[in-house]
Design a protein around this motif. Structure first.
Motif, short mmCIF file in Angstrom:
data_model
loop_
_atom_site.label_atom_id
_atom_site.label_comp_id
_atom_site.label_asym_id
_atom_site.label_seq_id
_atom_site.Cartn_x
_atom_site.Cartn_y
_atom_site.Cartn_z
N VAL A 61 0.84 -1.21 0.00
CA VAL A 61 0.00 0.00 0.00
C VAL A 61 0.87 1.25 0.00
CG1 VAL A 61 -1.62 1.35 1.41
CG2 VAL A 61 -2.01 -1.08 1.04
N PHE A 62 1.90 1.25 0.82
CA PHE A 62 2.81 2.40 0.89
C PHE A 62 3.51 2.63 -0.45
CE2 PHE A 62 7.07 4.13 1.80
CZ PHE A 62 6.69 5.35 2.34
N LEU A 63 4.02 1.56 -1.05
CA LEU A 63 4.72 1.69 -2.33
C LEU A 63 3.78 2.13 -3.44
CD1 LEU A 63 7.48 1.35 -3.65
CD2 LEU A 63 6.85 -1.00 -4.17
N LEU A 64 2.56 1.61 -3.46
CA LEU A 64 1.59 2.04 -4.48
C LEU A 64 1.24 3.51 -4.31
CD1 LEU A 64 -0.80 -1.04 -4.68
CD2 LEU A 64 0.82 -0.23 -6.41
N PHE A 65 1.09 3.97 -3.07
CA PHE A 65 0.82 5.40 -2.85
C PHE A 65 1.95 6.25 -3.41
CE2 PHE A 65 1.79 9.22 -0.48
CZ PHE A 65 0.63 9.95 -0.71
N VAL A 66 3.18 5.89 -3.08
CA VAL A 66 4.33 6.68 -3.53
C VAL A 66 4.40 6.70 -5.05
CG1 VAL A 66 6.86 6.78 -3.55
CG2 VAL A 66 5.65 6.37 -1.41
N CYS A 67 4.29 5.56 -5.68
CA CYS A 67 4.37 5.49 -7.14
C CYS A 67 3.24 6.28 -7.79
CB CYS A 67 4.33 4.05 -7.62
SG CYS A 67 5.80 3.11 -7.18
N PHE A 68 2.01 6.04 -7.35
CA PHE A 68 0.86 6.73 -7.92
C PHE A 68 0.96 8.24 -7.73
CE2 PHE A 68 -3.48 8.43 -7.53
CZ PHE A 68 -3.95 8.11 -8.80
N ALA A 69 1.30 8.66 -6.52
CA ALA A 69 1.36 10.10 -6.22
C ALA A 69 2.46 10.79 -7.02
CB ALA A 69 1.57 10.31 -4.73
N LEU A 70 3.62 10.17 -7.13
CA LEU A 70 4.71 10.80 -7.87
C LEU A 70 4.39 10.86 -9.36
CD1 LEU A 70 7.84 9.40 -6.04
CD2 LEU A 70 6.76 11.63 -5.81
N ILE A 71 3.72 9.85 -9.90
CA ILE A 71 3.33 9.90 -11.31
C ILE A 71 2.30 10.99 -11.54
CG2 ILE A 71 2.07 8.61 -13.09
CD1 ILE A 71 3.54 6.10 -12.08
N VAL A 72 1.34 11.12 -10.63
CA VAL A 72 0.33 12.16 -10.77
C VAL A 72 0.97 13.55 -10.70
CG1 VAL A 72 -1.66 13.23 -9.61
CG2 VAL A 72 -1.61 10.77 -9.99
N VAL A 73 1.85 13.77 -9.74
CA VAL A 73 2.51 15.07 -9.62
C VAL A 73 3.34 15.37 -10.86
CG1 VAL A 73 4.29 16.33 -8.34
CG2 VAL A 73 2.51 15.14 -7.11
N ALA A 74 4.06 14.39 -11.37
CA ALA A 74 4.86 14.60 -12.58
C ALA A 74 3.97 14.92 -13.78
CB ALA A 74 5.71 13.37 -12.87
N ASN A 75 2.83 14.25 -13.91
CA ASN A 75 1.93 14.53 -15.02
C ASN A 75 1.29 15.91 -14.92
OD1 ASN A 75 2.28 12.22 -16.54
ND2 ASN A 75 0.72 11.09 -15.40
#
Length: 100
Positions: A61-75
């Motif tokens: 859950v922690f890793l999915l949050f980090v990956c998803f959030a960083l991709i969203v911020v980058a986009n």
């Protein structure tokens, strides 16, 4: 999810995971800081790995949050820059057409 998974083990042995995810407010603040680079997520990940109570589900859950959030911020940042570049290009094209 992270707070609920960590909370029960915090009663027995407080550690870095309890400090960062022991309460809902601490969890929200930690995730907010990770999202905006207030703290690095690597040491938090390492703390999850060192603790016996951090199950594979919590780590996932922690890793999915980090990956998803960083991709969203980058986009979001890249789309803002693309829109800005397009506006500048449209103005420049209009100026060139007007000068002809």
């Amino acid at each position: 999810v992270l707070t609920e998974g960590i909370w029960e083990s915090c009663l027995n042995s407080p550690d870095i995971s309890c400090e960062k995810f022991g309460t809902l407010l601490a969890s929200m603040m930690t995730l907010f800081q990770i999202l905006y680079h207030g703290i690095l997520w690597g040491p938090v990940w390492d703390a999850f790995g060192a603790e016996a109570h951090a199950t594979w589900f919590l780590r996932t859950v922690f890793l999915l949050f980090v990956c998803f959030a960083l991709i969203v911020v980058a986009n979001v940042i890249s789309s803002f820059l693309f829109a800005l570049q397009r506006q500048v290009g449209d103005r420049e094209r209009d100026t060139l057409i007007q000068n002809e």
